[in-house]
Design an enzyme around this catalytic site. Structure first.
Site, PDB file in Angstrom:
ATOM      1  N   LYS A 110       0.857  -1.180   0.000  1.00 15.37           N
ATOM      2  CA  LYS A 110       0.000   0.000   0.000  1.00 15.37           C
ATOM      3  C   LYS A 110       0.895   1.233   0.000  1.00 15.37           C
ATOM      4  O   LYS A 110       1.953   1.255   0.638  1.00 15.37           O
ATOM      5  CB  LYS A 110      -0.883  -0.027   1.254  1.00 15.37           C
ATOM      6  CG  LYS A 110      -1.917   1.083   1.351  1.00 15.37           C
ATOM      7  CD  LYS A 110      -2.789   0.892   2.588  1.00 15.37           C
ATOM      8  CE  LYS A 110      -3.871   1.944   2.710  1.00 15.37           C
ATOM      9  NZ  LYS A 110      -4.735   1.712   3.893  1.00 15.37           N
ATOM     10  N   SER A 158     -10.161  -0.318   7.073  1.00 19.48           N
ATOM     11  CA  SER A 158      -9.501  -0.160   5.777  1.00 19.48           C
ATOM     12  C   SER A 158      -8.830  -1.410   5.232  1.00 19.48           C
ATOM     13  O   SER A 158      -8.427  -1.430   4.072  1.00 19.48           O
ATOM     14  CB  SER A 158      -8.466   0.973   5.862  1.00 19.48           C
ATOM     15  OG  SER A 158      -9.112   2.205   6.060  1.00 19.48           O
ATOM     16  N   SER A 203      -9.457   2.109   3.048  1.00 19.46           N
ATOM     17  CA  SER A 203      -8.547   2.836   2.185  1.00 19.46           C
ATOM     18  C   SER A 203      -7.550   1.953   1.437  1.00 19.46           C
ATOM     19  O   SER A 203      -6.816   2.418   0.572  1.00 19.46           O
ATOM     20  CB  SER A 203      -7.761   3.847   3.024  1.00 19.46           C
ATOM     21  OG  SER A 203      -6.974   3.183   4.004  1.00 19.46           O
TER      22      SER A 203
END
Length: 571
Positions: free
Chosen positions: A145, A239, A215
């Site tokens: 990420k 997330s 996210s």
């Protein structure tokens, strides 16, 4: 077009890609670009898999990009697959299919091939004879990420605010995975600074009009699309779990402090969890064993028990009733509020639990304190205050969130301390709920909505709780696994179930979900992705940023560190 059957897109049969690795590159076909010369390959050893990996002979996947992580690990460890061939397949598929999805923000082919060659050396018979077996994740491609620092590579949190930022060092999670021989393919998009639940710049591989969740939406999308077998994510308000539910993959939000967040761009220091994402719980558990552990730079990681020797379980025990004796609490209020199609999926999942021997009882989660978010805004503001002169560069909707968080720095200290105490009370109440009902786990819907269009959820904060009941796990620090439960008959989109438990008890949850996934492997299906070529930005390593923090931003946190507790005592 994007499915796992028959020949791979390169035209290589299963025998082709296996024999190419086992016997060297001379005359062997290769997948994609970056194929090594005959002299560049190192012959791999051939031996049976260990530690719960599937037997190479049981693997029928024909395209290496469609191999689950544990399948790929088995073939790599046994010598039946070369790290370069696996990397070739992942890069080729990414370049041919990421045009409509847009899951990658950047890829690093040059660095990745160097790492694949180094992994091949560690997996070779000569190295194994001298140094012992290579780590089980050695040679596996990985997406990080875009919050995890990698020294000398861009780190932007998918935001114009950090355009041009170069990481000053490695995040602890990446350092651990790199040391274990994993191959970094690239950074996946995040919802900007992990603020929102949409990751609106990314399309869901099942239907690109829909959000992949946030996210960690980019990480979930590249996994679901079969661009990479493993990815990292973070979870401050669902997330890891919301994207897993939306994309039909599996994530493990470990206990707070189980995985270091040193070198990870924060949202709120006392709620941020780093965790693994995979196509199955075995995949995620495999990587968790290498991500987790104490880090002197992150004091919260010293609070819990050590990672189990040999890592976490990777295979189900099986049998007709493997969940016999296990008790599951069902958060009934959340189930009753589901749309009809996903309510049906959840009820069917409860039937599966009971069919495997589990007992279900209805429970209520303790009520979150009304002031629980007081600290969230202040913690977020203490980080984003450094960008107060760049508020115009945030995405639409997030500029206001950043500005409000900076304003929250004016909150009186006593309000912050009171909220922290109320959070501790909530932790005890959660533990007491588990104890009072003698529960091994709780079952919570993975999302409230039946799929969400990208435009509908843009700009919604992870603190809002509108996308799913997820905050209970961030405020308690308890571990949760999000596992696929099928696809909605109304929208065709995936839906997941959260399986939560006691702090530091990841092993129990993994064992439970292994049985559930073994009983319903059809729930782990891949989407059919239409070809959509994309020239993904490619970046090479350069001079690291000045630091001192690995993120090359002001990320000092503060003296207070949240610690999960297993106490049930009244306060």
């Amino acid at each position: 077009m994007g499915g796992p059957g028959g020949l791979s897109r390169s035209g290589m049969s299963r025998r082709g890609f296996l024999s190419a690795a086992a016997f060297g590159a001379a005359g062997a076909a290769t997948l994609g670009t970056g194929a090594p010369s005959a002299g560049a390959r190192t012959r791999l050893r051939s031996q049976a898999p260990t530690n719960g990996l599937p037997s190479p002979d049981s693997i029928t996947v024909t395209d290496p990009a469609f191999l689950d992580a544990v399948q790929a690990a088995s073939l790599l460890q046994s010598g039946a697959l070369h790290p370069r061939e696996l990397l070739d397949a992942c890069l080729t598929r990414s370049n041919e299919f990421d045009g409509e999805i847009g899951g990658w923000i950047r890829i690093y082919p040059e660095m990745a091939y160097e790492a694949a060659d180094a992994a091949a050396q560690r997996l070779s018979q000569q190295s194994v004879s001298t140094n012992g077996p290579a780590p089980l994740v050695c040679g596996l491609p990985l997406a990080l990420k875009d919050l995890f620092a990698v020294s000398g590579l861009p780190l932007t949190a998918s935001s114009r605010v950090l355009e041009g930022n170069i990481a000053a060092g490695d995040s602890t999670v990446w350092r651990r995975l790199k040391d274990a021989g994993m191959v970094l393919l690239g950074h996946a998009h995040t919802d900007e600074f992990a603020i929102g639940v949409a990751t609106e710049q990314v399309g869901n591989p099942w239907n690109t009009e829909y959000s992949p969740g946030g996210s960690s939406g980019g990480s979930a999308a590249v996994l679901a699309a079969r661009f990479v077998p493993l990815a990292t994510g973070t979870d401050t308000g669902g997330s890891l779990r919301l994207p897993a539910s939306a994309c039909g993959i599996t994530s493990i939000k470990p206990t707070f402090g189980r995985c270091s967040v040193r070198g990870v761009i924060p949202l709120t220091w006392t709620r941020d969890h780093a965790g693994p994402m995979g196509r199955s719980v075995a995949d995620a558990a495999l990587m968790l064993g290498f991500m987790a552990g104490a880090d002197p730079e992150d004091p919260s990681t010293a609070a819990g028990p050590a990672v189990p020797d040999g890592g976490y379980p990777l295979s189900a025990k099986g049998g007709p009733t493997p969940l016999s004796g296990k008790r599951f609490g069902v958060v009934r209020s959340d189930v009753d509020a589901l749309p009809d199609a996903t309510r049906t999926l959840f009820d069917e999942y409860l039937d599966l639990v009971r069919r495997l021997g589990g007992t279900t009882v209805d429970v209520k989660l303790p009520r979150l304190p009304s002031d629980i978010t007081t600290g969230d805004s202040a913690e977020m503001g203490s980080y984003h205050n450094q960008f107060k002169d760049r508020l115009g560069l945030y995405r639409l909707g997030h500029a206001g969130s950043a500005a409000l968080s900076i304003a929250a720095l004016a909150v009186p200290a006593i309000d912050y301390m009171t909220a922290a105490r109320n959070r501790l009370i909530y932790q005890h109440e959660y533990n007491r709920m588990l104890a009072d009902h003698d529960l091994d786990a709780i079952l919570v819907p993975g999302a409230k909505a039946d799929g969400s269009k990208r435009s509908e959820v843009a700009g919604i904060s992870v603190f809002s709780g509108v996308m799913g009941n997820v905050g209970w796990a961030n405020y308690t620090g308890a571990p949760v696994i999000s596992t696929p439960a099928g696809r909605s008959a109304a929208t065709g989109m995936p839906f997941g179930v959260q399986v939560g438990g006691r702090p530091w008890d990841e092993s129990t949850l993994i064992e439970i979900v292994l049985e559930l996934q073994a009983a319903r492997p059809d729930l782990l299906e891949a989407p059919t992705v239409a070809p959509a070529p994309r020239d993904i930005p490619r970046v090479q390593v350069t001079t690291p940023g000045a630091g001192p923090d690995p993120t090359n931003t002001a990320n000092v946190g503060f003296g207070f560190h949240f610690l999960p507790t297993t106490s049930t005592a009244a306060i």
